[in-house]
Design an enzyme around this catalytic site. Sequence first.
Site, mmCIF file in Angstrom:
data_model
loop_
_atom_site.group_PDB
_atom_site.id
_atom_site.type_symbol
_atom_site.label_atom_id
_atom_site.label_comp_id
_atom_site.label_asym_id
_atom_site.label_seq_id
_atom_site.Cartn_x
_atom_site.Cartn_y
_atom_site.Cartn_z
ATOM 1 N N TYR A 74 0.880 -1.095 -0.118
ATOM 2 C CA TYR A 74 0.102 -0.029 0.087
ATOM 3 C C TYR A 74 0.821 1.202 0.100
ATOM 4 C CZ TYR A 74 -3.845 3.114 0.861
ATOM 5 O OH TYR A 74 -4.871 4.036 0.851
ATOM 6 N N PHE A 126 -7.110 19.885 -24.860
ATOM 7 C CA PHE A 126 -7.644 18.593 -25.069
ATOM 8 C C PHE A 126 -9.275 18.509 -24.562
ATOM 9 C CE2 PHE A 126 -8.194 14.070 -24.393
ATOM 10 C CZ PHE A 126 -8.316 13.517 -25.640
ATOM 11 N N ASP A 127 -9.891 17.701 -25.208
ATOM 12 C CA ASP A 127 -11.317 17.815 -24.596
ATOM 13 C C ASP A 127 -11.330 17.627 -22.922
ATOM 14 O OD1 ASP A 127 -11.032 15.282 -24.837
ATOM 15 O OD2 ASP A 127 -12.827 14.709 -25.986
ATOM 16 N N ASP A 216 1.374 19.540 -21.176
ATOM 17 C CA ASP A 216 0.258 18.296 -21.310
ATOM 18 C C ASP A 216 0.815 17.275 -22.193
ATOM 19 O OD1 ASP A 216 -1.739 16.413 -21.502
ATOM 20 O OD2 ASP A 216 -3.211 17.893 -22.167
ATOM 21 N N ALA A 218 1.405 14.017 -23.212
ATOM 22 C CA ALA A 218 0.959 12.535 -23.441
ATOM 23 C C ALA A 218 1.672 12.013 -24.520
ATOM 24 C CB ALA A 218 -0.593 12.676 -23.770
ATOM 25 N N LYS A 259 -0.725 6.888 -23.712
ATOM 26 C CA LYS A 259 -0.041 7.225 -25.080
ATOM 27 C C LYS A 259 1.385 7.009 -24.995
ATOM 28 C CE LYS A 259 -4.320 9.532 -24.785
ATOM 29 N NZ LYS A 259 -4.338 10.835 -24.141
ATOM 30 N N HIS A 450 -21.051 13.180 -27.996
ATOM 31 C CA HIS A 450 -20.576 12.385 -28.866
ATOM 32 C C HIS A 450 -20.615 10.711 -28.386
ATOM 33 C CE1 HIS A 450 -17.122 13.935 -26.653
ATOM 34 N NE2 HIS A 450 -16.501 12.900 -27.013
HETATM 35 C C1 LIG Z 1 -5.527 11.412 -23.552
HETATM 36 C C2 LIG Z 1 -5.244 12.990 -23.322
HETATM 37 C C3 LIG Z 1 -5.468 13.719 -22.159
HETATM 38 C C4 LIG Z 1 -6.632 12.679 -21.136
HETATM 39 O O1 LIG Z 1 -5.981 11.537 -20.643
HETATM 40 P P1 LIG Z 1 -6.695 10.272 -20.386
HETATM 41 O O2 LIG Z 1 -5.699 9.325 -19.998
HETATM 42 O O3 LIG Z 1 -7.589 9.907 -21.328
HETATM 43 O O4 LIG Z 1 -7.685 10.632 -18.977
HETATM 44 C C5 LIG Z 1 -5.228 14.645 -21.688
HETATM 45 N N1 LIG Z 1 -4.488 15.580 -22.663
HETATM 46 C C6 LIG Z 1 -3.915 14.767 -23.847
HETATM 47 C C7 LIG Z 1 -3.166 15.606 -24.658
HETATM 48 C C8 LIG Z 1 -4.533 13.457 -24.131
HETATM 49 O O5 LIG Z 1 -4.139 12.986 -25.431
#
Ligand SMILES: *Cc1c(COP(=O)(O)O)cnc(C)c1O
Length: 465
Positions: A74, A126-127, A216, A218, A259, A450
Amino acid sequence: MFQAQTIIEPFRVKVVEPLPLPTREERRAALAAASFNLFSVPADKVTIDLMTDSGTSAMSQEQWAAMMRGDESYAGARSFYRFREAVEDLTGMRHIIPVHQGRAAEKILFTVTGGPDRKVPANTHFDTTRANVEHTGAEAVDLVIEEGRRPETEHPFKGNIDTERLDEFLAAHPGRVPLVVLTVTNNSGGGQPVSLANIRAAREICHRHGVPLFLDCARFAENAWFIRAREEGQAGRSPAEIAREMFRLADGCWMSSKKDAFGNIGGFLAMNDDGLAAECRNLLILTEGFPTYGGLAGRDLEALAVGLREVLDEHYLEYRIRSTAYVWEHLDRAGVPLLRPAGGHAVYLDARAFLPQVPPEELPGQTVSVALYLEGGIRSVEIGTVMFGRTRPDGRQQPGMMDLVRLAIPRRVYTQSHMDYVIEAVRYVFERRDRYRGFRIDFEPPELRHFTCTFAPLGWDPLAE
Ligand SMILES: *Cc1c(COP(=O)(O)O)cnc(C)c1O
């Protein structure tokens, strides 16, 4: 000396997963049962799944082996320290906070830093980032360069933030901006990279205004590869060196490790500020878990620690970027309208140009994605009016900025023959484009429509195709 022109997949296959091969009749039935929403189609009715590159990577033998070493304690698990070392080595940041995926990091970071009257500028949010910023009452503002808003325009770094507008924005809103975000690569803008010069310039502006800069990140490794390939003076450097510099220009970052860490789940939040990190950890304990596992199993942390290093392998990145460009070039040669140039993780079809007879209000991206599924069993995702538009009070659609269809390529999953099949199917649909018409939305939920909305065709019967 033999100099191959073919860039081969730098791996061979050890475990195979059968590819679903539904018949046309089964695909028609799946579309009808899903009311034409591809999110509702079961994956075993999909032959080539290009809906997302998120969490869909094939893990390596080293990652699977590392998972056996997962320490599920843990608190203070060995796996956490291995994970932290990998993230620290990459980012150079003081505080490393694991989370179960990217949006969990966003939820925590913006709960601490957001709120009404706050404004968060980015190249493009990103969304999930936008949703988490707005959920706190703050405003999410996109300041990508002008070229980044036009699908047909060529530019080596279409993900760059407009530094002049950023400077003006920070000057106009002193004390209101908790942080500035650079999404690398710029996912919503077509997987387009941000240059090192742009990150440097953004840092200088942010620091002049006393505002921290966050990445950000990813797809940080794909971004580093583009910098090496396209930015002056960078060709001799390794992707790892470039990535380390990207992170050292920022004050913090978060990553969806689904990613560029080859994770099927996972993420992290990292920063240098002690006070901010303490506040984030408090929230983490409330919603994700203890700071040494953050909603992940020890074995997940192990797989990510290995993945974060593997992704910077030059042979992998060369193959990765080349295989996306391969699809893009073949479609471009066939005259298929595309967002230019090829992105890192995906190829984007420009649905408005693809189907000029279908106005944006009638959802051309939806039509293209349904036709690709019906003809080839290929699942793509509409990134346009369905995702970013809205239904106005008069019942008509307010279109999104662009109507794109994204073919996202999972990492290390499909081979070149799979991609040749995709190219053939897109060309087939494109050659028959005159016959297609649009859709209307006949049900939608209040948020993120969507995922669950349903559709009815307008003036054509996809099930009779
Ligand atoms: C996928 C993504 C996110 C969100 O991450 P999740 O792992 O899907 O919650 C945030 N920012 C970018 C640029 C992404 O590609």
